[in-house]
Design a protein around this motif. Structure first.
Motif, PDB file in Angstrom:
ATOM      1  N   CYS A 119    -160.896   8.365  29.490  1.00 14.85           N
ATOM      2  CA  CYS A 119    -161.710   9.121  28.540  1.00 14.85           C
ATOM      3  C   CYS A 119    -161.364  10.608  28.644  1.00 14.85           C
ATOM      4  CB  CYS A 119    -163.181   8.888  28.865  1.00 14.85           C
ATOM      5  SG  CYS A 119    -164.312   9.505  27.617  1.00 14.85           S
ATOM      6  N   LEU A 120    -161.270  11.286  27.502  1.00 13.37           N
ATOM      7  CA  LEU A 120    -161.042  12.731  27.510  1.00 13.37           C
ATOM      8  C   LEU A 120    -162.296  13.446  27.988  1.00 13.37           C
ATOM      9  CD1 LEU A 120    -159.215  15.166  26.855  1.00 13.37           C
ATOM     10  CD2 LEU A 120    -160.046  15.051  24.505  1.00 13.37           C
ATOM     11  N   GLY A 121    -163.448  12.945  27.598  1.00 16.17           N
ATOM     12  CA  GLY A 121    -164.722  13.501  28.071  1.00 16.17           C
ATOM     13  C   GLY A 121    -165.182  12.722  29.279  1.00 16.17           C
ATOM     14  N   LYS A 122    -166.475  12.489  29.344  1.00 16.28           N
ATOM     15  CA  LYS A 122    -167.011  11.683  30.436  1.00 16.28           C
ATOM     16  C   LYS A 122    -167.087  10.235  29.986  1.00 16.28           C
ATOM     17  CE  LYS A 122    -169.376  15.314  32.750  1.00 16.28           C
ATOM     18  NZ  LYS A 122    -170.252  15.566  33.833  1.00 16.28           N
ATOM     19  N   GLY A 123    -167.123   9.356  30.961  1.00 14.64           N
ATOM     20  CA  GLY A 123    -167.225   7.943  30.651  1.00 14.64           C
ATOM     21  C   GLY A 123    -166.071   7.174  31.247  1.00 14.64           C
ATOM     22  N   LEU A 129    -163.810  -0.404  13.081  1.00 16.13           N
ATOM     23  CA  LEU A 129    -163.414   0.715  13.925  1.00 16.13           C
ATOM     24  C   LEU A 129    -162.213   1.428  13.324  1.00 16.13           C
ATOM     25  CD1 LEU A 129    -163.357   2.228  16.752  1.00 16.13           C
ATOM     26  CD2 LEU A 129    -161.912   0.342  17.531  1.00 16.13           C
ATOM     27  N   VAL A 130    -162.271   2.755  13.347  1.00 15.85           N
ATOM     28  CA  VAL A 130    -161.139   3.592  12.974  1.00 15.85           C
ATOM     29  C   VAL A 130    -160.692   4.320  14.235  1.00 15.85           C
ATOM     30  CG1 VAL A 130    -160.379   5.581  11.614  1.00 15.85           C
ATOM     31  CG2 VAL A 130    -161.912   3.888  10.588  1.00 15.85           C
ATOM     32  N   ILE A 131    -159.414   4.175  14.558  1.00 12.19           N
ATOM     33  CA  ILE A 131    -158.825   4.898  15.691  1.00 12.19           C
ATOM     34  C   ILE A 131    -157.850   5.916  15.128  1.00 12.19           C
ATOM     35  CG2 ILE A 131    -157.349   4.758  17.726  1.00 12.19           C
ATOM     36  CD1 ILE A 131    -158.393   1.937  18.201  1.00 12.19           C
ATOM     37  N   ASN A 132    -158.072   7.183  15.482  1.00 15.56           N
ATOM     38  CA  ASN A 132    -157.174   8.244  15.032  1.00 15.56           C
ATOM     39  C   ASN A 132    -156.398   8.787  16.225  1.00 15.56           C
ATOM     40  OD1 ASN A 132    -156.959  11.524  14.518  1.00 15.56           O
ATOM     41  ND2 ASN A 132    -156.367  10.255  12.783  1.00 15.56           N
ATOM     42  N   VAL A 133    -155.084   8.760  16.127  1.00  9.78           N
ATOM     43  CA  VAL A 133    -154.194   9.283  17.159  1.00  9.78           C
ATOM     44  C   VAL A 133    -153.838  10.719  16.765  1.00  9.78           C
ATOM     45  CG1 VAL A 133    -151.995   8.963  18.346  1.00  9.78           C
ATOM     46  CG2 VAL A 133    -153.315   6.951  17.598  1.00  9.78           C
ATOM     47  N   TRP A 134    -154.093  11.660  17.663  1.00 10.54           N
ATOM     48  CA  TRP A 134    -153.955  13.074  17.349  1.00 10.54           C
ATOM     49  C   TRP A 134    -153.454  13.835  18.587  1.00 10.54           C
ATOM     50  CZ3 TRP A 134    -156.952  16.528  20.177  1.00 10.54           C
ATOM     51  CH2 TRP A 134    -157.975  15.945  20.945  1.00 10.54           C
ATOM     52  N   ILE A 137    -157.603   9.195  19.957  1.00  9.34           N
ATOM     53  CA  ILE A 137    -156.677   9.102  21.088  1.00  9.34           C
ATOM     54  C   ILE A 137    -155.824  10.366  21.089  1.00  9.34           C
ATOM     55  CG2 ILE A 137    -154.758   7.874  22.161  1.00  9.34           C
ATOM     56  CD1 ILE A 137    -155.811   5.285  20.967  1.00  9.34           C
ATOM     57  N   ASP A 138    -156.039  11.192  22.118  1.00 11.03           N
ATOM     58  CA  ASP A 138    -155.233  12.401  22.314  1.00 11.03           C
ATOM     59  C   ASP A 138    -153.890  11.950  22.864  1.00 11.03           C
ATOM     60  OD1 ASP A 138    -154.474  15.070  22.616  1.00 11.03           O
ATOM     61  OD2 ASP A 138    -155.392  15.206  24.601  1.00 11.03           O
ATOM     62  N   ASP A 143    -157.269  20.755  28.349  1.00 13.19           N
ATOM     63  CA  ASP A 143    -158.255  21.801  28.060  1.00 13.19           C
ATOM     64  C   ASP A 143    -158.198  22.204  26.590  1.00 13.19           C
ATOM     65  OD1 ASP A 143    -155.684  22.861  28.672  1.00 13.19           O
ATOM     66  OD2 ASP A 143    -156.525  24.816  29.186  1.00 13.19           O
ATOM     67  N   LEU A 144    -157.001  22.319  26.048  1.00 11.49           N
ATOM     68  CA  LEU A 144    -156.869  22.657  24.623  1.00 11.49           C
ATOM     69  C   LEU A 144    -157.260  21.472  23.739  1.00 11.49           C
ATOM     70  CD1 LEU A 144    -153.593  24.788  24.615  1.00 11.49           C
ATOM     71  CD2 LEU A 144    -155.979  25.568  24.626  1.00 11.49           C
ATOM     72  N   ALA A 145    -157.037  20.256  24.220  1.00 13.59           N
ATOM     73  CA  ALA A 145    -157.457  19.068  23.471  1.00 13.59           C
ATOM     74  C   ALA A 145    -158.979  19.020  23.372  1.00 13.59           C
ATOM     75  CB  ALA A 145    -156.918  17.800  24.133  1.00 13.59           C
ATOM     76  N   VAL A 146    -159.668  19.316  24.465  1.00 10.25           N
ATOM     77  CA  VAL A 146    -161.140  19.357  24.447  1.00 10.25           C
ATOM     78  C   VAL A 146    -161.599  20.415  23.462  1.00 10.25           C
ATOM     79  CG1 VAL A 146    -163.177  19.994  25.811  1.00 10.25           C
ATOM     80  CG2 VAL A 146    -161.475  18.422  26.765  1.00 10.25           C
TER      81      VAL A 146
END
Length: 187
Positions: free
Chosen positions: A58-62, A74-79, A109-110, A117-120
């Motif tokens: 996870c980019l955040g918490k979890g 569900l939509v998954i966006n890759v970025w 999905i980063d 840090d820039l992704a957040v």
């Protein structure tokens, strides 16, 4: 003279290199606690023609999320934060999340991003109020047919990957039409 200009430009770049990531005292990326937490997902049999059996953090918490456990609609966006077309389509994804309510889930999905840090910051700046995973090693490249970001995948209720849109979404209308056509969800 050219060398002096080049040195000046390099020094102006500051600490913006892959190894310099702002972190909290507990080792997490600064600001990640402001992102939507990744949910715990029930372990399931992989769907035929579904997402791969890989886990992404996870980019955040979890917790880490095993993609094959996900079900839709569900939509998954890759970025990636360094991706210009990702910036152009970002408002459409934020609006989709607000409009969809509980009719549809979104996950980002980063992808191959060396600066979490820039992704957040990117996710927060674009008001993306949905969970984001991290794929730094191109684990999703083959299954989602990723030549480069952005890529948007549509997963149905049974977990089947029904469609992959390559490239940037051009409008809110295009995104909502894809959601209706591919997932049967009207917004």
């Amino acid at each position: 003279m050219g060398a002096v200009v080049a040195l000046g430009l390099l020094s102006a770049c500051g600490d913006d290199k892959p190894g310099s990531v702002a972190k909290e005292p507990d080792g997490t990326v600064a600001g990640a606690d402001q992102l939507q937490a990744c949910p715990s997902v029930q372990s399931r049999q992989p769907a035929p023609k579904g997402l791969p059996e890989i886990s992404l953090p996870c980019l955040g918490k979890g917790p880490d999320t095993r993609l094959s456990d996900l079900r839709g609609p569900l939509v998954i966006n890759v970025w990636a934060q360094w991706c210009g077309p990702c910036r152009e389509e970002a408002p459409y994804l934020a609006a989709l999340q607000r409009k969809a309510g509980d009719k549809l889930e979104l996950i980002g999905i980063d992808y191959i991003d060396t600066r979490p840090d820039l992704a957040v910051k990117f996710a927060l700046d674009h008001d993306w109020d949905y969970p984001h995973l991290v794929d730094t090693d191109k684990l999703t490249q083959q299954s989602l047919r990723i030549a480069g970001p952005p890529v948007t995948a549509f997963i149905d209720r049974q977990g089947v990957l029904v469609y992959v849109h390559q490239g940037a979404l051009r409008s809110q209308q295009q995104l909502e039409q894809l959601v209706e056509d591919k997932l049967g969800v009207s917004l």
